[in-house]
Design a protein around this motif. Sequence first.
Motif, mmCIF file in Angstrom:
data_model
loop_
_atom_site.group_PDB
_atom_site.id
_atom_site.type_symbol
_atom_site.label_atom_id
_atom_site.label_comp_id
_atom_site.label_asym_id
_atom_site.label_seq_id
_atom_site.Cartn_x
_atom_site.Cartn_y
_atom_site.Cartn_z
ATOM 1 N N GLY A 1 66.819 29.768 42.067
ATOM 2 C CA GLY A 1 68.182 30.169 41.725
ATOM 3 C C GLY A 1 68.717 29.420 40.527
ATOM 4 N N GLU A 2 68.283 28.189 40.347
ATOM 5 C CA GLU A 2 68.806 27.385 39.244
ATOM 6 C C GLU A 2 68.038 27.589 37.947
ATOM 7 O OE1 GLU A 2 68.712 23.401 40.669
ATOM 8 O OE2 GLU A 2 70.077 23.869 42.328
ATOM 9 N N VAL A 3 66.714 27.673 38.040
ATOM 10 C CA VAL A 3 65.950 27.654 36.786
ATOM 11 C C VAL A 3 65.676 29.032 36.199
ATOM 12 C CG1 VAL A 3 64.861 25.456 37.283
ATOM 13 C CG2 VAL A 3 63.714 27.565 37.931
ATOM 14 N N VAL A 4 65.693 30.078 37.032
ATOM 15 C CA VAL A 4 65.345 31.388 36.473
ATOM 16 C C VAL A 4 66.549 31.972 35.742
ATOM 17 C CG1 VAL A 4 64.571 33.720 36.984
ATOM 18 C CG2 VAL A 4 63.602 31.802 38.219
ATOM 19 N N THR A 5 66.403 32.103 34.447
ATOM 20 C CA THR A 5 67.441 32.704 33.621
ATOM 21 C C THR A 5 66.765 33.742 32.738
ATOM 22 O OG1 THR A 5 67.040 31.082 31.894
ATOM 23 C CG2 THR A 5 68.759 30.555 33.488
ATOM 24 N N SER A 6 67.569 34.624 32.139
ATOM 25 C CA SER A 6 66.943 35.628 31.278
ATOM 26 C C SER A 6 66.291 34.954 30.077
ATOM 27 C CB SER A 6 67.967 36.664 30.835
ATOM 28 O OG SER A 6 69.084 36.013 30.283
ATOM 29 N N GLN A 7 66.845 33.801 29.698
ATOM 30 C CA GLN A 7 66.228 33.069 28.588
ATOM 31 C C GLN A 7 64.843 32.555 28.973
ATOM 32 O OE1 GLN A 7 68.276 29.523 27.458
ATOM 33 N NE2 GLN A 7 66.780 29.095 25.848
ATOM 34 N N LEU B 1 67.081 38.757 40.836
ATOM 35 C CA LEU B 1 66.240 39.945 40.663
ATOM 36 C C LEU B 1 66.180 40.247 39.177
ATOM 37 C CD1 LEU B 1 67.322 42.720 43.206
ATOM 38 C CD2 LEU B 1 65.099 41.607 43.044
ATOM 39 N N LEU B 2 65.031 40.711 38.698
ATOM 40 C CA LEU B 2 64.900 41.043 37.283
ATOM 41 C C LEU B 2 65.179 42.532 37.092
ATOM 42 C CD1 LEU B 2 63.445 38.327 37.554
ATOM 43 C CD2 LEU B 2 61.792 39.123 35.890
ATOM 44 N N ALA B 3 66.115 42.850 36.225
ATOM 45 C CA ALA B 3 66.449 44.258 35.994
ATOM 46 C C ALA B 3 66.389 44.559 34.504
ATOM 47 C CB ALA B 3 67.846 44.562 36.542
ATOM 48 N N GLY B 4 66.225 45.824 34.195
ATOM 49 C CA GLY B 4 66.266 46.267 32.799
ATOM 50 C C GLY B 4 65.237 45.584 31.922
ATOM 51 N N LEU B 5 64.008 45.497 32.419
ATOM 52 C CA LEU B 5 62.971 44.789 31.669
ATOM 53 C C LEU B 5 62.583 45.551 30.408
ATOM 54 C CD1 LEU B 5 60.684 43.937 34.700
ATOM 55 C CD2 LEU B 5 62.146 42.358 33.465
ATOM 56 N N GLY B 6 62.335 44.825 29.354
ATOM 57 C CA GLY B 6 61.819 45.448 28.136
ATOM 58 C C GLY B 6 61.173 44.392 27.278
ATOM 59 N N ARG B 7 60.124 44.774 26.549
ATOM 60 C CA ARG B 7 59.461 43.783 25.710
ATOM 61 C C ARG B 7 60.350 43.365 24.558
ATOM 62 N NH1 ARG B 7 54.488 42.664 24.774
ATOM 63 N NH2 ARG B 7 54.602 43.273 22.586
ATOM 64 N N VAL B 8 60.273 42.098 24.197
ATOM 65 C CA VAL B 8 61.054 41.604 23.062
ATOM 66 C C VAL B 8 60.544 42.288 21.802
ATOM 67 C CG1 VAL B 8 61.560 39.586 21.656
ATOM 68 C CG2 VAL B 8 61.462 39.379 24.141
ATOM 69 N N GLN B 9 61.473 42.876 21.039
ATOM 70 C CA GLN B 9 61.046 43.615 19.838
ATOM 71 C C GLN B 9 60.764 42.649 18.702
ATOM 72 O OE1 GLN B 9 60.350 46.882 19.859
ATOM 73 N NE2 GLN B 9 60.799 46.697 22.033
ATOM 74 N N VAL C 1 62.824 33.898 31.191
ATOM 75 C CA VAL C 1 61.915 35.036 31.273
ATOM 76 C C VAL C 1 61.411 35.397 29.878
ATOM 77 C CG1 VAL C 1 61.684 37.464 31.925
ATOM 78 C CG2 VAL C 1 63.005 35.906 33.370
ATOM 79 N N ARG C 2 62.323 35.344 28.891
ATOM 80 C CA ARG C 2 61.916 35.653 27.519
ATOM 81 C C ARG C 2 60.929 34.606 27.025
ATOM 82 N NH1 ARG C 2 66.436 35.045 24.421
ATOM 83 N NH2 ARG C 2 67.363 36.812 25.494
ATOM 84 N N GLU C 3 61.231 33.357 27.329
ATOM 85 C CA GLU C 3 60.372 32.268 26.879
ATOM 86 C C GLU C 3 58.971 32.366 27.477
ATOM 87 O OE1 GLU C 3 60.986 27.486 26.801
ATOM 88 O OE2 GLU C 3 62.703 28.717 27.364
ATOM 89 N N LEU C 4 58.899 32.785 28.748
ATOM 90 C CA LEU C 4 57.603 32.841 29.419
ATOM 91 C C LEU C 4 56.796 34.064 29.031
ATOM 92 C CD1 LEU C 4 58.391 31.891 33.143
ATOM 93 C CD2 LEU C 4 57.294 30.474 31.418
ATOM 94 N N TYR C 5 57.445 35.223 29.080
ATOM 95 C CA TYR C 5 56.667 36.470 29.013
ATOM 96 C C TYR C 5 56.985 37.304 27.770
ATOM 97 C CZ TYR C 5 55.916 35.492 33.975
ATOM 98 O OH TYR C 5 55.585 34.902 35.173
ATOM 99 N N ASP C 6 57.876 36.846 26.888
ATOM 100 C CA ASP C 6 58.358 37.663 25.771
ATOM 101 C C ASP C 6 58.951 38.970 26.278
ATOM 102 O OD1 ASP C 6 57.522 35.766 23.912
ATOM 103 O OD2 ASP C 6 55.484 36.593 23.889
ATOM 104 N N VAL C 7 59.734 38.864 27.338
ATOM 105 C CA VAL C 7 60.343 40.054 27.935
ATOM 106 C C VAL C 7 61.846 39.819 28.042
ATOM 107 C CG1 VAL C 7 60.609 41.229 30.153
ATOM 108 C CG2 VAL C 7 58.323 40.868 29.214
#
Lengths: 278, 332
Positions: A242-248, A270-278, A250-256
């Motif tokens: 709950g504390e460490v998972v942020t959208s930032q 929960l992860l919603a609206g996933l999309g690859r970083v352009q 997720v981007r840092e880990l998976y480029d998503v």
Amino acid sequence: MNNPSSLEAQPLPDSNVPCLPYEVEALTLRHGRYTVIEELQLGLPSGQLTAIVGPNGCGKSTLLAGLARLHAPAAGRVLLDGRDIRGLPSAELATRVALLPQEALAPEGLTVTDLIRFGRQPHQAWWQQWSEEDQRVVAEALAAAGLESLADRSLDTLSGGQRQRAWIAMTIAQQTPVILLDEPTSALDLGHQLEVFELLRKLVGEGRTIVMVVHDLTSACRYADHLVAMRGGQIVAEGSPGEVVTSQLVRELYDVDCTLVEDPVTGKPLLAGLGRVQ
Amino acid sequence: MIDEKLRRPMQAALMLLLVTCVASLLIGAGDVGVWRSLMVLFRAEDADAAFTVWSLRLPRTLVGLAVGMALAISGALLQAISRNPLAEPGLLGVSAGSALAVAIMLSLGASMMELRVGMAQLGALLGCACVLSVTRLRGVGNDPIRLVLAGAAFSSLLAALTSLLLLMDQRAADEIRFWVVGSLAGRRVDDLLAVLPSMALAGLVLLALVRPLSSLALGERASAGLGHHPGRLRLLAVIIVALLVGGATAIAGPIAFVGLVVPFLARSLCGPDLRRTLWLCLPLGPLLVLLADILSRCLVAPSELPLGVLTAICGAPVLIAVVRARRLPTLS
């Protein structure tokens, strides 16, 4: 973020499983010349379910192999209860730490009970016969994994979830305070994944320390107490999901790119609206 | 560890083995028939028949027991460490390796018995080492049929070298020709006593290793997770196989297919656990060897077929059947 965390959780008061501090100190692991993990610091909270997540090739399975002493460190140490695991006799280590590898193979025709009996090997010297104690522990492991009715079935006739529960039952019969699992759910469908995760939660509830490598971040958030996020052999974030998972993150880990929402039922991210970083 | 699954097949195999041993004393290629032999067992005064039974047939029966156990156990062990149901000392060149080693010693002037056992075991060890290095090659170890192909090529190479040596050296050829096809005929108790110590040693070491070895079936990592050292286990198993196959080859010559057929049979009777398989190999191996030996005396009486020829005739169809099976039985 990289400092060795203090061991936050204590085992449940009624637990009979001893608490074993499990730490990684400046660990460097190499495959040949290629350095997979360098100078890694990590403390694994006792009596909790830790999930190691990260993109493919981030070193999470190698780290698990290091924890299990399958991979000898190029530098640094893995400490179990304050002792370097390299100094422990193999049989003794196997009574403290159980491992479920990813490619779990079983010969055709092996039954569930046959498999679970293998878990008793670290407790038996070569001259010792199968004891009543062994028999009792195997029966308990069968019951713990909910496999009593399948005890004499051959593994290849079981569903993926049942088979994985049988393997976990083998590690239960090993009676170790720590269980390591390498992607225990990667080949399973959704229902079977939950079957396995719920069993792991139950084992943690009994006071065991469990460390698993998982691919699915959402499952990790849902079931783990402690999350270790890795990329490029480094720990990027560590703490309660709950504390460490942020959208930032997720981007840092998976480029998503994604939006994090709260699960209305469990309150977990929960992860919603996933999309690859352009 | 005689458990439920093992008891019935074990009892049946022991009964059959007992019957076969008696038959092996009674039946022969010569003119001492079943009835005369039977009388000898009940202490009849018949010096001729007594000599045949006690000095010819009894030793070869005992040799058959030892050879059968050694080959069957070796097959099961090789299959466990290579995780390949087709691994077999005869097919993989272990027997051929020990035959070549013996041929080399003979052509260098040593006489038959003095160096045979040790050399055969050394040759078997080298054969084993080659086999295992083949199984470590990427891609080959996971494909049972390719391993057998590699083993067959290796075996033919060694057999060709052995033939070459025999062509060049007439004395060695005479001494070795009857031996190189594999047979129990004319073996003496002394031959057996020469190999028994090393075989017994192998058996004792194996007894201590059986449980860890059985865990190799779960894969290298799982085995290590249970506190074992897979690499060390393999090495020790190879040494055991070399002692057993070398010993068996030294007395009976290279005998193929016993190490393939018997573990296969044992697994189908008592399941895949290596411990049960090995126990059941103990009666089943001699059973097969003695049956084949009895047949070899009867088929072309009054002369004899070599045992190695007969096991090949029986074993090759089993190999083909296993390979042709829709799905190859896996050990992994």
